[in-house]
Design a protein around this motif. Structure first.
Motif, short mmCIF file in Angstrom:
data_model
loop_
_atom_site.label_atom_id
_atom_site.label_comp_id
_atom_site.label_asym_id
_atom_site.label_seq_id
_atom_site.Cartn_x
_atom_site.Cartn_y
_atom_site.Cartn_z
N ASP A 1 3.62 5.49 -5.71
CA ASP A 1 3.54 5.38 -7.18
C ASP A 1 2.44 6.26 -7.78
OD1 ASP A 1 5.62 3.57 -7.13
OD2 ASP A 1 4.34 1.79 -7.44
N THR A 2 1.43 6.57 -6.99
CA THR A 2 0.32 7.39 -7.50
C THR A 2 0.45 8.86 -7.10
OG1 THR A 2 -1.08 6.75 -5.63
CG2 THR A 2 -1.29 5.46 -7.66
N LEU B 1 0.83 -1.20 0.00
CA LEU B 1 0.00 0.00 0.00
C LEU B 1 0.87 1.26 0.00
CD1 LEU B 1 -2.67 1.47 0.08
CD2 LEU B 1 -2.72 1.13 2.56
N VAL B 2 1.93 1.26 0.79
CA VAL B 2 2.84 2.41 0.81
C VAL B 2 3.43 2.62 -0.58
CG1 VAL B 2 5.03 3.30 1.73
CG2 VAL B 2 3.37 2.21 3.27
#
Length: 183
Positions: A155-156, A149-150
């Motif tokens: 990345d987003t 998730l991190v």
């Protein structure tokens, strides 16, 4: 053996192809020696993560503020989660190998210790919460720090600072929005 494994995980882009064969070769031991010492790859990953995590654990158990026992629970929760995030970012490949590629991370001694610590701090900060509710909240706060998730957040377009701010806000909301002592 742990130093050889650490070097391989630190050098690898994905951490998944780091095999017991590669670790044994880098350590100059037979693969059987690794299996006798750690049981399996997950055991080796847990041992390496525990060794690398020990300075943080020591700081929490007996260190100064903001991680140590003298810190008010809401501030300590925020500091602890921030330290865990930092640890995971500094050991990204190892964490990816342990949390994403290998099952059973939630049963590791390191995770159980983190969960118990947070559960206790949540109960201290919000005494009206039940033990069960505090346990759930501790799992929820730790889940947000799962390395996949991190990585997705980064990345987003979220920055580490954004993640830290959001994590601190979430932690404070969990314990009733207690204002920070100092930030």
């Amino acid at each position: 053996m742990l130093a050889a494994a650490d070097a391989l995980f630190a050098a690898d882009a994905t951490a998944q192809p780091v095999s017991m064969d590669a670790i044994a070769a880098a350590a100059g031991v037979g693969k059987g020696t690794l299996f006798r010492a750690f049981g399996d790859r997950d055991g080796l990953l847990d041992a390496l993560a525990a060794a690398k995590f020990q300075p943080l654990r020591t700081a929490v158990e007996s260190g100064p503020e903001p991680l140590g026992p003298g810190t008010p629970a809401p501030d300590r929760i925020v500091a602890f989660l921030d330290a865990v995030l930092t640890f995971k970012l500094e050991n990204r490949n190892l964490m990816r190998a342990r949390e994403v590629a290998a099952p059973g991370n939630l049963r590791s001694e390191r995770y159980r210790w983190m969960h118990a610590l947070l559960r206790g701090l949540i109960r201290e900060a919000a005494p009206a919460r039940s033990e069960s509710d505090a346990g759930y909240a501790a799992h929820a706060l730790l889940a947000v720090l799962h390395i996949d998730l991190v990585d997705e957040l980064l990345d987003t377009g979220r920055s580490v600072a954004d993640i830290r701010r959001a994590q601190a806000a979430q932690a404070r909301a969990v314990v009733g929005g207690a204002p920070p002592r100092s930030e």
